[in-house]
Design an enzyme around this catalytic site. Structure first.
Site, PDB file in Angstrom:
ATOM      1  N   LYS A 116     -22.599  87.931   2.177  1.00 51.88           N
ATOM      2  CA  LYS A 116     -23.801  87.638   1.399  1.00 51.88           C
ATOM      3  C   LYS A 116     -24.048  88.674   0.310  1.00 51.88           C
ATOM      4  O   LYS A 116     -24.486  88.344  -0.788  1.00 51.88           O
ATOM      5  CB  LYS A 116     -25.007  87.545   2.336  1.00 51.88           C
ATOM      6  N   HIS A 235     -34.628  79.672  12.503  1.00 54.13           N
ATOM      7  CA  HIS A 235     -33.820  79.703  11.279  1.00 54.13           C
ATOM      8  C   HIS A 235     -32.688  78.681  11.309  1.00 54.13           C
ATOM      9  O   HIS A 235     -31.754  78.769  10.518  1.00 54.13           O
ATOM     10  CB  HIS A 235     -33.246  81.100  11.029  1.00 54.13           C
ATOM     11  N   ARG A 295     -17.938  74.950   3.012  1.00 55.00           N
ATOM     12  CA  ARG A 295     -17.461  73.936   3.948  1.00 55.00           C
ATOM     13  C   ARG A 295     -18.348  72.705   3.817  1.00 55.00           C
ATOM     14  O   ARG A 295     -19.318  72.704   3.072  1.00 55.00           O
ATOM     15  CB  ARG A 295     -17.542  74.468   5.385  1.00 55.00           C
TER      16      ARG A 295
END
Length: 662
Positions: A116, A235, A295
């Site tokens: 990230k 989340h 993906r």
């Protein structure tokens, strides 16, 4: 085009890929673990290869065995599905080195977007908007704490190599940062083998909107519009829909072009998803890049529903070197689609995952494979077991309608027709979400579930009276079926004169309740539940029971498992337990000071040792199950008497972990 592919995954995504491959006359090879020897995805493929033990690290994460299986069966390409090895650049590289096509992006693109921190630096250069935060390589805890203080609380700590909500913690105040960081790093290390994190400003009232992108080897890119994935728990996504409610054409174009810019920046090929956090302001919505999933996504069917496209077919064609089938100007949105993830979990107990056998698994009638009223993607059948080794998702229920309102009504109807017995699921919880004011009115943000908690949790849509009436009716129908046509063998209380009285006892919602059934001389029935009588009438209608109890009329389906009747109606579902009045049932004394595992899993750590004094609510141990961590807290003040397991031990549901003297 390929003649044979290997699907390096399991469950519903393996079945999903196999369905498209079959339609395209491409042979498929399944791989399976010990736990999946008789799984649905194994039967869905033309061939199957055993690759190891039940735990993912012994099978679905052993890419060398998967490549060996591909070579041995003559597969030309490998489809990774999602999860497991789908975003592993080493696996993508190994496929290429073995002469196999990886049906996904180049390894360099996976690497660029996989971390990230680095991906956000890359996006900043590409001009994609970012949330304020720290994305650097220095992982010193003191530095991370200073950066969090600089950004300003609340902040969000996220595993740099993470996804799916794992290794993610929101921190509201400075004094909680150190503990949250340690927990986040531990979960990231266990899930991804990398404990690096980034720290970002936590956007209040955010929406989670993602853009589906596609690229080919000729340098063409398109975006296939957006999906709103704001309804989340822990989340992780619960409901997804397309298009996003309230999206303007101008903002859709801005977000789509930003997503394509992100894909171009890493020379992306294949299907990918660019995820954005959208801040809702009085002046309008503003979006910030969050991450790119390299993906196919779990929620891709809603995009297929509104575009009429098969994204797996696009993946296969692009991987085979063909250009994208359509250009941006050719793409259109038609109608509205919503996907509900049906999971083995207990929403009323903090969404703890559940395991067990699908003794009953009935699903709504599906229509067209792509765009249609109802679609069910699953990798299980009635009688299959949900094990603790893999994700808790049982199925995906996708509906499509001309409008959002039509799709909502169709989803609620489809959920009502979904009957699962044998383990806890979130089906009823999903119905509560769909019917909640916030979701019905598209008042969306990632805090929708806690905001609507009063109407989502611990609800009982089917009351005691109706549940008892359904249970009694089912008992009488079963007895009539066993007796057959002989009136002298019937046990339904009929007699030529007078009345008959029959007593029942139930456990409903943890409380003991009683009922009395009176059969009048003319055969009419009166059922008194907790002393309140009402007329009862019913008839069997296939699996269902047409039931009239007092002024309540409903169609119920009742499944009996042991002493428990599982009652499903259009309004919702309930469980009611029959108590044998002839059996001796003494009340067991409560055992104080016991702490048991709420689900099967692995002991990660203990925060206490024998002799420690603890207070109510204090964290005592951490367990891991279905890829998520769960904290065990003290139920009362006391002293730790004994630890019964060690970190790393596998434990069964209900196993006593430690003893506390109170």
């Amino acid at each position: 085009m390929f003649k044979k592919i290997l699907i390096a995954n399991r469950g519903e995504i393996a079945c999903r890929v196999a369905a498209t491959a079959r339609r395209m006359a491409i042979q498929t090879v399944a791989v399976y673990s010990d736990a999946d020897a008789r799984a649905k995805h194994v039967e869905a493929c033309d061939e199957a290869v055993h690759i190891g033990g039940s735990a993912p690290k012994e099978s679905y994460l052993r890419w060398e065995r998967i490549i060996e299986a591909a070579r041995a069966t003559g597969a030309q390409a490998i489809h990774p599905g999602y999860g497991f090895l789908s975003e592993n650049e080493a696996f993508a590289t190994a496929c290429a080195e073995a002469g196999l096509v990886f049906i996904g992006p180049p390894a360099a693109a996976i690497q660029a977007m996989g971390l990230k921190s680095e991906s956000k630096q890359l996006m900043e250069k590409a001009g994609v908007p970012l949330v304020p935060g720290y994305h650097g390589a220095n992982q010193d805890p003191d530095l991370l704490k200073r950066e969090a203080d600089r950004i300003g609380y609340p902040v969000l700590i996220k595993a740099s190599a993470g996804g799916g909500g794992k290794g993610m913690r929101a921190v509201d105040k400075a004094e909680d940062f150190a503990a949250a960081l340690a927990s986040c790093q531990r979960e990231a290390r266990n899930s991804f083998g990398d404990e690096a994190v980034l720290v970002e400003k936590y956007v209040t009232r955010p929406r989670h909107i993602e853009i589906q992108v596609f690229g080919d080897t000729q340098g063409n890119y398109v975006y296939l519009f957006e999906r709103d994935c704001s309804v989340q728990r822990r989340h992780q996504k619960v409901l997804e829909e397309a298009p996003a409610p309230g999206m303007t054409e101008a903002m859709r174009k801005r977000m789509g072009e930003a997503a394509v810019a992100a894909a171009r920046a890493v020379k992306y090929v294949g299907a990918g998803t660019v995820e954005f956090i959208v801040e809702q302001r009085a002046s309008g919505m503003e979006f910030f890049f969050m991450e790119m999933n390299t993906r196919l996504q779990v929620e891709h069917p809603v995009t297929e529903a509104i575009t009429g496209l098969d994204l797996v077919e696009w993946q296969l064609r692009v991987a085979a070197g063909e250009p994208l089938p359509l250009r941006q100007a050719d793409l259109r949105i038609q109608g509205h689609a919503i996907e509900a993830r049906i999971c083995a979990e207990n929403p009323d107990n903090n969404f703890l995952p559940a395991t067990g056998t699908l003794h009953v698994y009935r699903k709504p009638q599906a229509t067209a494979f792509q765009r249609g009223a109802v679609r069910v993607d699953d990798g299980v059948r009635e009688g299959d077991a949900i094990s603790p080794f893999y994700d808790s998702m049982i199925a995906k229920l996708i509906v499509h309608g001309a409008t959002r309102e039509e799709a909502l009504a169709r989803l609620d109807e489809a959920l009502a027709a979904t009957h699962i017995v044998g383990l806890s699921t979130n089906v009823q919880f999903l119905r509560h979400v769909v019917r909640s004011r916030s979701f019905a009115e598209a008042d969306l943000d990632t805090a929708l579930i806690p905001r609507e908690a009063a109407v989502l949790f611990h609800q009982q849509p089917v009351g005691l009276e109706l549940a008892a009436a359904a249970a009694v009716a089912k008992t009488l129908l079963d007895e009539q079926a066993q007796a057959g046509p002989d009136p002298f063998s019937r046990r339904d209380g009929w007699r030529s004169h007078g009345v008959a009285l029959r007593r029942f006892a139930f456990d409903f919602g943890g409380e003991r309740r009683k009922a009395e059934l009176t059969t009048l001389h003319d055969g009419a029935l009166v059922l008194a539940v907790d002393g309140q009588p009402a007329a009862l009438a019913f008839r069997g209608a296939g699996e269902a029971i047409e039931l009239q109890y007092g002024s309540q009329r409903t169609r119920a389906v009742v499944y009996t498992q042991g002493e428990t009747d599982h009652v499903f109606t259009g309004a919702g579902a309930a469980q009611i337990v029959s108590i044998d009045l002839l059996a001796h049932a003494g009340d067991a004394a409560a055992e104080g000071g016991r702490l048991t595992a709420p689900m099967p899993g692995k002991v990660v750590s203990f925060a206490v040792k024998a002799g420690d004094k603890v207070s109510k609510g204090q964290a005592l141990a951490v367990m891991e199950a279905m890829k998520m961590e769960h904290t065990i807290a003290a139920p009362a003040d006391g002293t730790v008497a004994e630890l019964l397991y060690a970190p790393g031990d596998q434990v069964a549901e209900g196993a006593e972990l430690l003893k506390i003297a109170v």
